[in-house]
Design an enzyme around this catalytic site. Structure first.
Site, PDB file in Angstrom:
ATOM      1  N   HIS A   1       5.906   4.836   1.234  1.00 63.82           N
ATOM      2  CA  HIS A   1       5.159   3.572   1.290  1.00 63.82           C
ATOM      3  C   HIS A   1       4.270   3.632   2.515  1.00 63.82           C
ATOM      4  O   HIS A   1       4.679   4.150   3.552  1.00 63.82           O
ATOM      5  CB  HIS A   1       6.119   2.381   1.433  1.00 63.82           C
ATOM      6  CG  HIS A   1       5.405   1.140   1.895  1.00 63.82           C
ATOM      7  ND1 HIS A   1       4.721   0.313   1.032  1.00 63.82           N
ATOM      8  CD2 HIS A   1       5.205   0.623   3.143  1.00 63.82           C
ATOM      9  CE1 HIS A   1       4.156  -0.669   1.719  1.00 63.82           C
ATOM     10  NE2 HIS A   1       4.432  -0.499   3.005  1.00 63.82           N
TER      11      HIS A   1
ATOM     12  N   ARG B   1      -3.233   5.517   4.520  1.00 60.17           N
ATOM     13  CA  ARG B   1      -3.373   5.210   3.077  1.00 60.17           C
ATOM     14  C   ARG B   1      -4.113   6.341   2.364  1.00 60.17           C
ATOM     15  O   ARG B   1      -3.749   6.729   1.251  1.00 60.17           O
ATOM     16  CB  ARG B   1      -4.129   3.898   2.862  1.00 60.17           C
ATOM     17  CG  ARG B   1      -3.306   2.650   2.954  1.00 60.17           C
ATOM     18  CD  ARG B   1      -2.226   2.522   1.889  1.00 60.17           C
ATOM     19  NE  ARG B   1      -2.686   1.981   0.633  1.00 60.17           N
ATOM     20  CZ  ARG B   1      -1.880   1.484  -0.306  1.00 60.17           C
ATOM     21  NH1 ARG B   1      -0.562   1.462  -0.120  1.00 60.17           N
ATOM     22  NH2 ARG B   1      -2.359   1.034  -1.428  1.00 60.17           N
TER      23      ARG B   1
ATOM     24  N   THR C   1      -0.981   5.452  -6.261  1.00 58.65           N
ATOM     25  CA  THR C   1       0.421   5.046  -6.453  1.00 58.65           C
ATOM     26  C   THR C   1       1.180   6.006  -7.372  1.00 58.65           C
ATOM     27  O   THR C   1       2.309   6.393  -7.071  1.00 58.65           O
ATOM     28  CB  THR C   1       0.461   3.609  -7.041  1.00 58.65           C
ATOM     29  OG1 THR C   1      -0.251   2.736  -6.157  1.00 58.65           O
ATOM     30  CG2 THR C   1       1.894   3.126  -7.202  1.00 58.65           C
TER      31      THR C   1
ATOM     32  N   ARG D   1       1.399  12.105  -1.963  1.00 56.40           N
ATOM     33  CA  ARG D   1       1.900  11.885  -3.324  1.00 56.40           C
ATOM     34  C   ARG D   1       1.376  12.961  -4.274  1.00 56.40           C
ATOM     35  O   ARG D   1       2.096  13.413  -5.173  1.00 56.40           O
ATOM     36  CB  ARG D   1       1.514  10.484  -3.805  1.00 56.40           C
ATOM     37  CG  ARG D   1       2.322   9.380  -3.113  1.00 56.40           C
ATOM     38  CD  ARG D   1       1.774   8.013  -3.449  1.00 56.40           C
ATOM     39  NE  ARG D   1       2.615   6.923  -2.951  1.00 56.40           N
ATOM     40  CZ  ARG D   1       2.222   5.655  -2.885  1.00 56.40           C
ATOM     41  NH1 ARG D   1       1.001   5.316  -3.289  1.00 56.40           N
ATOM     42  NH2 ARG D   1       3.039   4.728  -2.431  1.00 56.40           N
TER      43      ARG D   1
ATOM     44  N   PHE E   1       9.252  -3.951 -13.904  1.00 58.74           N
ATOM     45  CA  PHE E   1       9.871  -2.785 -13.270  1.00 58.74           C
ATOM     46  C   PHE E   1      10.550  -3.113 -11.938  1.00 58.74           C
ATOM     47  O   PHE E   1      11.135  -2.220 -11.313  1.00 58.74           O
ATOM     48  CB  PHE E   1       8.839  -1.663 -13.068  1.00 58.74           C
ATOM     49  CG  PHE E   1       7.667  -2.046 -12.197  1.00 58.74           C
ATOM     50  CD1 PHE E   1       7.762  -2.016 -10.810  1.00 58.74           C
ATOM     51  CD2 PHE E   1       6.465  -2.430 -12.765  1.00 58.74           C
ATOM     52  CE1 PHE E   1       6.697  -2.360 -10.010  1.00 58.74           C
ATOM     53  CE2 PHE E   1       5.381  -2.794 -11.968  1.00 58.74           C
ATOM     54  CZ  PHE E   1       5.501  -2.753 -10.583  1.00 58.74           C
TER      55      PHE E   1
ATOM     56  N   TYR F   1       8.127  -6.321  -1.157  1.00 60.09           N
ATOM     57  CA  TYR F   1       7.397  -6.173  -2.423  1.00 60.09           C
ATOM     58  C   TYR F   1       7.229  -7.532  -3.113  1.00 60.09           C
ATOM     59  O   TYR F   1       7.345  -7.632  -4.341  1.00 60.09           O
ATOM     60  CB  TYR F   1       8.127  -5.183  -3.334  1.00 60.09           C
ATOM     61  CG  TYR F   1       7.989  -3.730  -2.935  1.00 60.09           C
ATOM     62  CD1 TYR F   1       6.762  -3.192  -2.543  1.00 60.09           C
ATOM     63  CD2 TYR F   1       9.088  -2.866  -2.982  1.00 60.09           C
ATOM     64  CE1 TYR F   1       6.630  -1.856  -2.191  1.00 60.09           C
ATOM     65  CE2 TYR F   1       8.963  -1.517  -2.639  1.00 60.09           C
ATOM     66  CZ  TYR F   1       7.728  -1.020  -2.242  1.00 60.09           C
ATOM     67  OH  TYR F   1       7.603   0.307  -1.912  1.00 60.09           O
TER      68      TYR F   1
ATOM     69  N   GLU G   1       4.593  -5.914   8.348  1.00 59.54           N
ATOM     70  CA  GLU G   1       5.635  -4.962   7.936  1.00 59.54           C
ATOM     71  C   GLU G   1       6.333  -4.343   9.151  1.00 59.54           C
ATOM     72  O   GLU G   1       7.562  -4.160   9.144  1.00 59.54           O
ATOM     73  CB  GLU G   1       5.018  -3.887   7.033  1.00 59.54           C
ATOM     74  CG  GLU G   1       4.593  -4.484   5.686  1.00 59.54           C
ATOM     75  CD  GLU G   1       3.870  -3.510   4.762  1.00 59.54           C
ATOM     76  OE1 GLU G   1       3.589  -2.358   5.162  1.00 59.54           O
ATOM     77  OE2 GLU G   1       3.594  -3.916   3.611  1.00 59.54           O
TER      78      GLU G   1
ATOM     79  N   LYS H   1      10.726   7.177   1.281  1.00 59.40           N
ATOM     80  CA  LYS H   1      11.560   6.574   0.247  1.00 59.40           C
ATOM     81  C   LYS H   1      12.740   7.475  -0.119  1.00 59.40           C
ATOM     82  O   LYS H   1      12.757   8.668   0.223  1.00 59.40           O
ATOM     83  CB  LYS H   1      10.691   6.302  -0.992  1.00 59.40           C
ATOM     84  CG  LYS H   1       9.570   5.279  -0.753  1.00 59.40           C
ATOM     85  CD  LYS H   1       8.845   4.968  -2.056  1.00 59.40           C
ATOM     86  CE  LYS H   1       7.787   3.897  -1.857  1.00 59.40           C
ATOM     87  NZ  LYS H   1       7.196   3.460  -3.148  1.00 59.40           N
TER      88      LYS H   1
ATOM     89  N   ASN I   1       7.680   7.795  -5.594  1.00 61.51           N
ATOM     90  CA  ASN I   1       6.411   8.322  -5.088  1.00 61.51           C
ATOM     91  C   ASN I   1       6.404   8.581  -3.580  1.00 61.51           C
ATOM     92  O   ASN I   1       5.392   8.411  -2.916  1.00 61.51           O
ATOM     93  CB  ASN I   1       5.252   7.427  -5.526  1.00 61.51           C
ATOM     94  CG  ASN I   1       5.403   6.008  -5.039  1.00 61.51           C
ATOM     95  OD1 ASN I   1       6.384   5.676  -4.390  1.00 61.51           O
ATOM     96  ND2 ASN I   1       4.419   5.166  -5.325  1.00 61.51           N
TER      97      ASN I   1
END
Ligand code: UDP
Ligand code: MG
Length: 153
Positions: free
Chosen positions: A115, A85, A91, A102, A57, A49, A126, A9, A112
């Site tokens: 993804h 994951r 998160t 994270r 948000f 998303y 994805e 990100k 964070n």
């Protein structure tokens, strides 16, 4: 072997953590089968998303995810979705366990770092959303027999 989808990100790009994060995946034994830099926009984020578009948000998340280009990656490995994951962590970075990406690199719930796909089904969706088939590569890894036993390959 299973493939999963990762985004580095804008928080990762702006904090110069690209190398650190990719190194974590490579040290684990995951194989990079796709990687590129791209600029996201609201259209693709509304798809990616979709489960969050009605949350308060969401506009802030779009601003965050479009602030700089991102790096999108496809990683290959046995049980890659579950493994990545687990490496990602909770998160909210402040709640994420130390040792996770994270947990080690962030302090924010929104900013964070990465993804990662949350199921094998979503990983396929994805990967196809962000990559063309010809942008995913299959190539020999000399270390493969040191990463996996014969019955795991
Ligand atoms: N997010 C946020 N506030 C929240 C929940 C999520 O800003 O209360 C952002 C955060 O960047 C997160 C992304 O929205 O990574 C997607 O949320 P999801 O619940 O899918 O979490 P993830 O799968 O990334 O852990
Ligand atoms: Mg998610």
């Amino acid at each position: 072997m299973e493939q999963t989808f990762v985004i580095l990100k804008p928080s990762t790009i702006q904090r110069s953590l690209i190398g650190d994060v990719i190194t974590r995946y490579q040290r684990k034994g995951l194989i990079v089968t796709g990687i590129k830099m791209m600029q996201l926009d609201e259209k693709i984020l509304r798809e990616h998303y979709a489960h969050l578009v009605d949350r308060p948000f969401f506009p802030s998340l779009v601003d965050s995810m479009t602030r700089t280009p991102v790096i999108v990656m496809v990683l290959k490995g046995k049980d890659a979705v579950e493994v990545v994951r687990a490496m990602t962590g909770a998160t909210n970075c402040r709640k994420a366990a130390p040792g996770t990406i994270r947990g080690d690199f962030g302090m924010s719930g929104q900013e964070n770092i990465v993804h990662a796909s949350d199921s094998p089904e979503n990983a396929v969706i994805e990967i196809n959303r962000f990559f063309k088939p010809e942008e995913i590569f299959d190539y020999p890894m000399p270390t493969f027999n040191a990463i996996y036993a014969p019955d795991e390959q």
